[in-house]
Write an enzyme that holds these catalytic residues in place. Structure first.
Site, short mmCIF file in Angstrom:
data_model
loop_
_atom_site.label_atom_id
_atom_site.label_comp_id
_atom_site.label_asym_id
_atom_site.label_seq_id
_atom_site.Cartn_x
_atom_site.Cartn_y
_atom_site.Cartn_z
N LYS A 148 -13.43 114.96 29.53
CA LYS A 148 -12.72 113.64 29.67
C LYS A 148 -12.94 112.72 30.65
O LYS A 148 -12.10 111.98 31.51
CB LYS A 148 -11.26 113.88 29.68
CG LYS A 148 -10.83 114.72 28.27
CD LYS A 148 -9.26 114.97 28.49
CE LYS A 148 -9.01 115.78 27.08
NZ LYS A 148 -7.55 116.24 27.12
N ASP A 171 -8.74 114.63 19.91
CA ASP A 171 -8.04 114.32 21.52
C ASP A 171 -8.81 112.90 21.76
O ASP A 171 -9.77 112.75 22.07
CB ASP A 171 -8.56 115.57 22.31
CG ASP A 171 -7.69 115.06 23.80
OD1 ASP A 171 -7.47 114.06 23.85
OD2 ASP A 171 -7.71 116.25 24.40
N GLU A 180 -8.56 97.21 15.82
CA GLU A 180 -9.30 96.14 16.19
C GLU A 180 -9.92 95.52 14.90
O GLU A 180 -10.57 96.01 14.03
CB GLU A 180 -10.64 96.78 16.88
CG GLU A 180 -11.48 95.76 17.40
CD GLU A 180 -12.67 95.86 18.26
OE1 GLU A 180 -13.70 95.05 18.40
OE2 GLU A 180 -12.82 97.22 18.45
N HIS A 218 -16.10 87.50 14.41
CA HIS A 218 -14.68 88.04 15.22
C HIS A 218 -13.47 87.02 15.17
O HIS A 218 -12.23 87.31 14.73
CB HIS A 218 -14.92 88.18 16.70
CG HIS A 218 -15.25 89.72 16.85
ND1 HIS A 218 -16.48 90.52 16.74
CD2 HIS A 218 -14.46 90.78 17.40
CE1 HIS A 218 -16.29 91.66 17.00
NE2 HIS A 218 -15.19 92.06 17.40
#
Ligand code: ADP
Length: 613
Positions: A424, A500, A292, A598
């Site tokens: 998660k 993770d 990104e 951006h």
């Protein structure tokens, strides 16, 4: 006085001739100024004027003809009618008209039949190209295009019968269905020659299904060779090239039985660096793996503001991984009896001994139970040293379940994980009770730094934080999402350091607070993150690239001073980086710079429509 042309007495063709002749006669004898004089001729003066100019043109043509004749060309046949505009056409007028009408009606017929076919087959009338569809949240420039598309849609919505004046049935336009891939269609095989005849035979055997792909590592005893053969077999089976997904330059032995099964290559993610992050008196250069644009640059700006203001302070106030099995009884009463037993402080020591026996590092901290009828959810919390600890806690839980079988033989273990853990998935239990490491990180950003580095002011930041991160998130019904973009930083640091990535869900729970301090001059900013799940041993942390990033932070592997110190420091660095990221993004929004930055860092000028699949 001008003589009036006698219109009634002549046929239409004679009318023109007579009128023109009469006017010609007048024009040749009357001065121009008099002819243009509006007074006596009105309203017929305009008509007369145009006729005169027509006549002038005609006379010029005649003159042209006489010049040609004089030049020795064959004399033209005398015309028995006055010349007309159609004389300039290559074909006679009736033929030209016939030709044009035929062409016009053929084209109209073709377009109408095509258009009707498209509607019948639900083919989109306008196919949106990749460049048109590649609009994102920052794509303010494309707003005009969107407006255009809407206008186009509304045009398409009008009845064709009305717009075209023909009786075409109006069929509702349904979105185009993705093209169906024929199952029988075999892709063209992609065959790369193998280094040996033996490898070629193994590839063929995998393609034919005689050798299971998963067994290659154990059969060959060479992980790299296994990955290479599997990759080739995959290309031949699918007919799709894996060019671009590298195979070379990776240690396939290092992931065996730990990180990834059946590898065919590895994905590259660029790693950017932010810092120094001045945290608890130490400077850290923080690696962030991301695709990104703007993220690294923005977080770096936050680090700069923190550094210039004297640094940040991070405090870890809880450290415990959880696992919650679900067990079932015949009655709710029996489930409650087990709850009383497990939560009784008198039983804690016994249960700890049982729990702790499978690891040097896993130490039982507490048990929290929740009842749902006859079912009991038992949330075990334990310290896990420098490991993130899911394996460790699961082993300890299994020990306790085995032990409980003696006193509670009617207990039915439904699952080692009953989602009260909660791993998660966004869950209030992690947000409220914490999971992994709970950290709060704060800094006081001086007024002039807010102005010079962050290009905004304290009051604007405080107000934006209240309305966006607190009120806005409350309105959205957020669960641990009281921040601007904590998950951006968490995910990037997780990927770089071998965590993770799926645990970014609960690890990104964060409440960002901003308050004006020192008489309203300076800004107190803090991030509170109750469930950062990280480790510096086990999982992906031992892979070469990830290990190098941990090494950069000084937290590689197991801590030599105190078990768990590296993982705790890593969690504090994650929170410190989030603090920097929050500061910078919030400032950009407060200053109205978000879209501009951006567009600069997150938009490539490459034409994506040229990238073929
Ligand atoms: P996890 O529980 O995070 O999935 P693993 O069980 O895969 O992690 O890895 C932890 C392993 O590392 C255990 O075998 C443990 O004994 C070992 N280990 C070595 N040093 C440490 C340490 N300082 N902290 C935690 N575990 C350690």
């Amino acid at each position: 006085m001008l003589p009036k042309p006698s219109l009634q007495r002549s046929s239409p063709s004679i009318i023109n001739t007579t009128t023109t002749t009469t006017v010609n006669a007048v024009a040749s004898t009357t001065p121009r100024s008099q002819l243009h004089s509006p007074s006596p001729l009105s309203p017929g003066s305009l008509k007369l004027d145009s006729l005169i100019s027509m006549d002038v043109r005609r006379r010029q043509t005649k003159m042209g003809q006489s010049v040609k004749t004089a030049a020795g060309e064959p004399p033209m046949k005398p015309q028995n009618h006055p010349p007309t505009a159609s004389d300039a056409l290559p074909l006679p007028l009736y033929l030209t008209n016939g030709l044009f009408f035929t062409m016009f009606f053929s084209v109209m017929y073709f377009l109408l039949t095509r258009w009707r076919e498209k509607i019948r087959n639900s083919t989109p009338l306008h196919v949106v190209t990749l460049s048109e569809s590649n609009e994102d949240a920052w794509d303010v420039e494309d707003e005009e295009d969107e407006k255009f598309i809407i206008e186009e849609d509304s045009r398409m919505g009008t009845s064709p019968a009305t717009t075209l004046g023909c009786a075409v049935p109006v069929v509702p336009i349904v979105p185009a269905q993705p093209a169906k891939v024929s199952v029988t269609e075999k892709p063209a095989p992609i065959i790369t020659p193998q280094s040996s005849e033996e490898d070629e035979q193994i590839v063929k055997s995998v393609v034919e299904g005689k050798t299971p792909s998963y067994s290659l590592e154990s059969k060959l005893g060479d992980c790299k060779r296994a990955a290479s053969i599997r990759r080739e077999a995959l290309q031949r089976i699918t007919g799709k090239s894996l060019e671009g997904l590298p195979l070379e330059g990776f240690d396939y032995e290092s992931i065996l039985g730990q990180c990834c099964e059946m590898p065919v290559g590895y994905v590259q993610i660029p790693v950017g660096i932010v810092g120094p992050l001045f945290l608890n008196g130490t400077e850290y250069m923080v690696p962030m793996a991301t695709t990104e644009g703007c993220l690294v640059a923005s977080t770096n700006r936050g680090c700069k503001a923190i550094y210039a203001s004297g640094g940040a302070t991070g405090t870890l106030f809880k450290d415990g991984m959880t696992r919650a099995p679900v067990v079932r009884f015949e009655t709710a009463k029996r489930a409650a009896e087990l709850k009383f037993y497990l939560e009784n402080p008198l039983n804690h020591e016994t249960l700890s001994v049982v729990f702790n026996k499978s690891s040097r590092f896993g130490r039982l901290q507490g048990i929290q139970c929740a009842i749902a009828g006859k079912n009991l959810y038992i949330r075990f919390t334990c310290s896990t040293g420098d490991a993130m600890g899911m394996n460790m806690v699961s082993k300890g839980v299994q020990n306790v379940l085995d032990y409980l079988g003696n006193d509670f033989p009617d207990m039915d273990v439904i699952g080692i994980s009953g989602n009260f853990c909660s791993d998660k998935k966004p869950a209030a239990v992690n947000w409220i009770e914490g999971r992994g490491k709970s950290v709060v990180c704060e800094a006081i950003i001086k007024e002039d730094i807010v102005t010079k580095v962050l290009k905004t002011n304290v009051a604007a930041l405080v107000e934006l934080n209240m309305l966006k991160n607190l009120t806005g998130s409350a309105i959205a019904g957020a669960l641990g999402g009281f921040n601007a973009h904590a998950s951006n930083i968490v995910s990037a640091v997780f990927l770089a350091t071998g965590q993770d990535p799926a645990q970014n869900i609960e690890s990104s729970h964060c409440i960002t607070m901003m308050e004006a301090v020192n008489g309203g001059k300076d800004l107190h900013v803090s991030v509170t993150m109750p469930s950062i799940e990280v480790g510096t041993v086990g999982g992906g942390t031992q892979l070469a690239s990830q290990s190098a990033c941990l090494n950069l932070l000084g937290v590689k592997g197991a801590s030599k001073e105190s078990a768990g110190a590296n993982a705790r420091l890593l969690a504090t660095i994650v929170a410190g980086s989030v603090l920097a990221g929050e500061l910078s993004l919030m400032s950009a929004i407060a200053a109205g710079q978000l879209v501009k930055s951006h567009m600069k860092y997150n938009r490539s000028s490459k034409d994506v429509t040229k990238i073929s699949s």
